[in-house]
Design an enzyme around this catalytic site. Sequence first.
Site, PDB file in Angstrom:
ATOM      1  N   LEU A  33      10.952 -54.112   7.487  1.00 43.48           N
ATOM      2  CA  LEU A  33      10.758 -55.120   6.445  1.00 43.48           C
ATOM      3  C   LEU A  33      10.098 -56.387   6.990  1.00 43.48           C
ATOM      4  O   LEU A  33      10.405 -56.838   8.094  1.00 43.48           O
ATOM      5  CB  LEU A  33      12.116 -55.460   5.819  1.00 43.48           C
ATOM      6  CG  LEU A  33      12.863 -54.246   5.253  1.00 43.48           C
ATOM      7  CD1 LEU A  33      14.213 -54.674   4.698  1.00 43.48           C
ATOM      8  CD2 LEU A  33      12.056 -53.535   4.183  1.00 43.48           C
ATOM      9  N   HIS A  37       7.975 -57.764   1.863  1.00 46.56           N
ATOM     10  CA  HIS A  37       9.147 -57.135   1.240  1.00 46.56           C
ATOM     11  C   HIS A  37      10.143 -58.199   0.765  1.00 46.56           C
ATOM     12  O   HIS A  37      10.729 -58.064  -0.316  1.00 46.56           O
ATOM     13  CB  HIS A  37       9.868 -56.222   2.240  1.00 46.56           C
ATOM     14  CG  HIS A  37       9.055 -55.063   2.720  1.00 46.56           C
ATOM     15  ND1 HIS A  37       8.606 -54.958   4.006  1.00 46.56           N
ATOM     16  CD2 HIS A  37       8.611 -53.962   2.063  1.00 46.56           C
ATOM     17  CE1 HIS A  37       7.930 -53.826   4.132  1.00 46.56           C
ATOM     18  NE2 HIS A  37       7.908 -53.212   2.974  1.00 46.56           N
ATOM     19  N   GLY A 149       3.922 -54.123  -4.066  1.00 51.03           N
ATOM     20  CA  GLY A 149       2.941 -55.103  -3.615  1.00 51.03           C
ATOM     21  C   GLY A 149       1.530 -54.703  -4.032  1.00 51.03           C
ATOM     22  O   GLY A 149       1.214 -53.518  -4.161  1.00 51.03           O
ATOM     23  N   SER A 187       1.950 -56.327   7.000  1.00 52.63           N
ATOM     24  CA  SER A 187       2.021 -54.870   6.923  1.00 52.63           C
ATOM     25  C   SER A 187       2.859 -54.374   8.097  1.00 52.63           C
ATOM     26  O   SER A 187       2.800 -54.943   9.188  1.00 52.63           O
ATOM     27  CB  SER A 187       0.610 -54.286   7.024  1.00 52.63           C
ATOM     28  OG  SER A 187       0.685 -52.926   7.377  1.00 52.63           O
ATOM     29  N   SER A 188       3.592 -53.306   7.830  1.00 53.08           N
ATOM     30  CA  SER A 188       4.410 -52.737   8.910  1.00 53.08           C
ATOM     31  C   SER A 188       3.519 -52.245  10.041  1.00 53.08           C
ATOM     32  O   SER A 188       3.933 -52.188  11.196  1.00 53.08           O
ATOM     33  CB  SER A 188       5.240 -51.583   8.377  1.00 53.08           C
ATOM     34  OG  SER A 188       5.995 -52.032   7.298  1.00 53.08           O
TER      35      SER A 188
END
Length: 285
Positions: A33, A37, A149, A187-188
Amino acid sequence: MNIIKNIHLLEKEIKELKKNNKVIGLVPTMGNLHNGHIKLILLAKKYADVVIVSIFINPMQFNSLLDFKKYPKTFEQDCYILRKEKVEILFCPEINEIYPNGLKNNTYVDVPKLSNIIEGRARPGHFIGVTTIVCKLFNLIQPNFSFFGEKDYQQLLIIKKLVKELNYRIKIISLPTIRLPNGLAFSSRNKNLNSLEQKKAPYLYKTIEQACNIIVQNKGKKIQKTIDMSRQYLIKKGFYIDIFSVYNSKTLGPISKKSKSIIILASVWLGNTRLIDNKKITLKN
Ligand code: PAF
C-alpha cells in the site's frame, strides 16, 4: 481491525453488516500500500459506514510467473497502514481460498473488446484476471461502493462496463492519480526501480504533460507529430515504449477530428519495470 482470510467468515461478517443496513465501501488492492491507496481509503470513508480493504495478489492477472513472484509483498507494513487509517475489515485470502481448483479451468469473466486492446493487447489475459477477481470480490463482499484509481485508466473503464452490463448494484468511484512532487505516479512497481531509474521515471509524466499542453495549444492539430516527438524523447531518455498514444477517452478507440475528450495512455519499461500513466485532454472546437 478484523483480519479475515476465510470466505466462510467473510460471508458471516457481510451478512451481519447487511442485517444492520451498513453501507459497505470496498477498496480492492494487491497490497504494497502507498499514498494512492491511502487516498482511496480516505475517500471510501466518506461514502461508507464500513470500509473493507482486500489484499490479494491475484495470480490470474499476471502474464508471467516471474512478474507474479517479483510483486512486492509487504503484509505487515500494509496492516500497520490499515490500522493507522482505522480500516474496519481486511480481507486477505490465500490463493487456494479464491481458486480452490487451480487457475487453469476456473470460470472467468471477460469484458470483450475493451479488454483486448492497448494494455490488453500487450498483456494477453491480464484483464480477464482483473475482471474475474473483481467479480469474485463484488459477489463475496456486496459493497455499495467500490473505489479505483485513475492511473489504471483502462482497468477503470473495463470495471465500469462490467458493473453496468452484469447489473451489479455497485457504484464505482474513481480517484485521480496521486503523484510524488516530481510528478511520478505512486505505484507498487516503483519499488523495483534502481536509483538511476528512479531519477528517470518522472520524465514519463513530464513528457505526457508536455504533449498534452502542445496538443491543447495546437487546438487538436498535429497530434500524431506531437506523439511521435514525445516517443522519441522518451526513447532518448532510456525508456522502452510499449504504448504511448492518444485515444478517445470514453471508448478507448481511435480519435477522430470531432473527438473532444481524448487521453494519452502510456505503458513503458524502465529496465525491468513496467510503468503506466495517462492524462486526459479536453479540446474546445
Ligand atoms: O488495481 C489493482 O491493484 C488490481 O488490478 C485489482 C483491481 C486489485 C484487482 O486485482
